[in-house]
Write a protein that holds these residues in place. Sequence first.
Motif, short mmCIF file in Angstrom:
data_model
loop_
_atom_site.label_atom_id
_atom_site.label_comp_id
_atom_site.label_asym_id
_atom_site.label_seq_id
_atom_site.Cartn_x
_atom_site.Cartn_y
_atom_site.Cartn_z
N THR A 161 0.83 -1.21 0.00
CA THR A 161 0.00 0.00 0.00
C THR A 161 0.86 1.25 0.00
OG1 THR A 161 -1.74 -1.17 1.19
CG2 THR A 161 -1.78 1.22 1.28
N SER A 162 1.94 1.24 0.75
CA SER A 162 2.81 2.42 0.84
C SER A 162 3.42 2.76 -0.52
CB SER A 162 3.92 2.20 1.86
OG SER A 162 4.70 1.06 1.53
N GLU A 163 3.84 1.74 -1.26
CA GLU A 163 4.43 1.99 -2.58
C GLU A 163 3.38 2.55 -3.54
OE1 GLU A 163 7.41 -0.25 -5.74
OE2 GLU A 163 5.94 -1.45 -4.64
N LYS A 164 2.17 2.01 -3.48
CA LYS A 164 1.10 2.49 -4.34
C LYS A 164 0.77 3.96 -4.04
CE LYS A 164 -1.24 -1.92 -5.25
NZ LYS A 164 -2.44 -2.74 -5.03
N MET A 165 0.67 4.29 -2.78
CA MET A 165 0.34 5.66 -2.39
C MET A 165 1.45 6.63 -2.77
SD MET A 165 -1.57 5.33 1.28
CE MET A 165 -3.27 4.75 1.38
N ALA A 166 2.69 6.24 -2.53
CA ALA A 166 3.82 7.10 -2.88
C ALA A 166 3.87 7.34 -4.38
CB ALA A 166 5.13 6.48 -2.39
N PHE A 167 3.65 6.29 -5.14
CA PHE A 167 3.63 6.38 -6.60
C PHE A 167 2.54 7.35 -7.06
CE2 PHE A 167 2.36 4.89 -10.83
CZ PHE A 167 3.57 4.64 -11.46
N ALA A 168 1.36 7.23 -6.46
CA ALA A 168 0.24 8.08 -6.84
C ALA A 168 0.51 9.54 -6.55
CB ALA A 168 -1.03 7.62 -6.13
N HIS A 169 1.05 9.83 -5.38
CA HIS A 169 1.33 11.23 -5.03
C HIS A 169 2.47 11.79 -5.88
CE1 HIS A 169 -1.48 11.83 -1.78
NE2 HIS A 169 -1.14 10.66 -1.25
N TYR A 170 3.40 10.95 -6.28
CA TYR A 170 4.51 11.41 -7.12
C TYR A 170 4.01 11.87 -8.49
CZ TYR A 170 9.11 11.30 -9.40
OH TYR A 170 10.27 11.64 -10.09
N PHE A 171 2.98 11.17 -9.00
CA PHE A 171 2.47 11.49 -10.34
C PHE A 171 1.14 12.26 -10.30
CE2 PHE A 171 5.29 7.85 -11.31
CZ PHE A 171 6.12 8.49 -12.21
N ASP A 172 0.71 12.68 -9.12
CA ASP A 172 -0.52 13.46 -9.01
C ASP A 172 -0.44 14.72 -9.88
OD1 ASP A 172 -2.94 14.52 -8.21
OD2 ASP A 172 -2.18 15.27 -6.29
N GLY A 173 -1.46 14.93 -10.68
CA GLY A 173 -1.50 16.08 -11.58
C GLY A 173 -0.85 15.85 -12.92
N HIS A 174 -0.15 14.73 -13.08
CA HIS A 174 0.53 14.43 -14.34
C HIS A 174 -0.24 13.41 -15.17
CE1 HIS A 174 4.19 16.65 -13.29
NE2 HIS A 174 4.03 16.15 -12.06
N VAL A 175 -1.15 12.66 -14.53
CA VAL A 175 -1.93 11.64 -15.23
C VAL A 175 -3.38 11.71 -14.78
CG1 VAL A 175 0.06 10.12 -15.51
CG2 VAL A 175 -1.45 9.82 -13.53
N SER A 176 -4.25 11.06 -15.53
CA SER A 176 -5.68 11.07 -15.22
C SER A 176 -6.03 10.17 -14.03
CB SER A 176 -6.48 10.62 -16.44
OG SER A 176 -6.14 11.35 -17.59
N ALA A 177 -5.45 8.97 -14.01
CA ALA A 177 -5.82 8.00 -12.98
C ALA A 177 -4.70 7.02 -12.75
CB ALA A 177 -7.10 7.26 -13.37
#
Length: 264
Positions: A161-177
């Motif tokens: 879960t931690s890797e998924k969340m970190a990945f999502a926040h890293y690319f927030d605003g750069h991709v749709s989903a």
Amino acid sequence: MQNNETLNVIFIGDIVGKSGRQSVKVLLPRLIEQHKIEFVIANGENAAGGFGITENVAQELFSYGIDLITTGNHIWDKKEAIPYIAKESRILRPLNYPSGVPGTGSIVIPTRKKNLIGILNVCGRVFMNLLECPFRTTKEEIKKIKEQTNIIFIDFHAEATSEKMAFAHYFDGHVSAIIGTHTHVQTADEKILPKGTAYITDVGMTGPEDSVIGFKKDEVIEKFLDQMPKKFDVPSISSILSAVVVEVDSFSGLAKNIKRISLR
């Protein structure tokens, strides 16, 4: 060409075995109509008997209305499918495999209404095979896709879960989903992140509900008890379909809404 103000994309969670495929056959047409779906993505790495995918199974899923199939760490489980994966661009293998591996990890493809959508398939590394860095690999691929479209979906196939969340926040605003897959357990944390990216830690499973992540309960329990090697089978029982529908602004590529779906 981007010609719609918004578009709806459905992402179907890990399809497990025949019962999972049947759930897609029965339920997907209604979902497409109900949510005015313009593009259908599904993770199919367990679609053939619970492990891997074959050409026949992939063609079956495409015939049900799935536009693109993502995968994960079980992509190579059916060895006979490797030549097919190498030539079929509508099946993605994880982007961060070493160069020279058959197949492709991303695609830009038109939707039903001719909007261009980019899809990436990436594997995590925590408690998984140690592939190339998903963060750096994805960052470079996004730059290429942005030259064609701002609408970008990522299947992040990962355990932690931690890797998924970190990945999502890293690319927030750069991709749709960013849609998490792999654990087969749907999480209740779907949201739009602060900069406009839709996210869920795991979209869940499309397969036998009364099971252990899609496999016969007794076989899995026995494995935990005696630790002996075993072949797990997919039970032929009623299934659950897990998915999310994401509404995307077709110009900015940012998400406006994400809806979690669980149907029996």
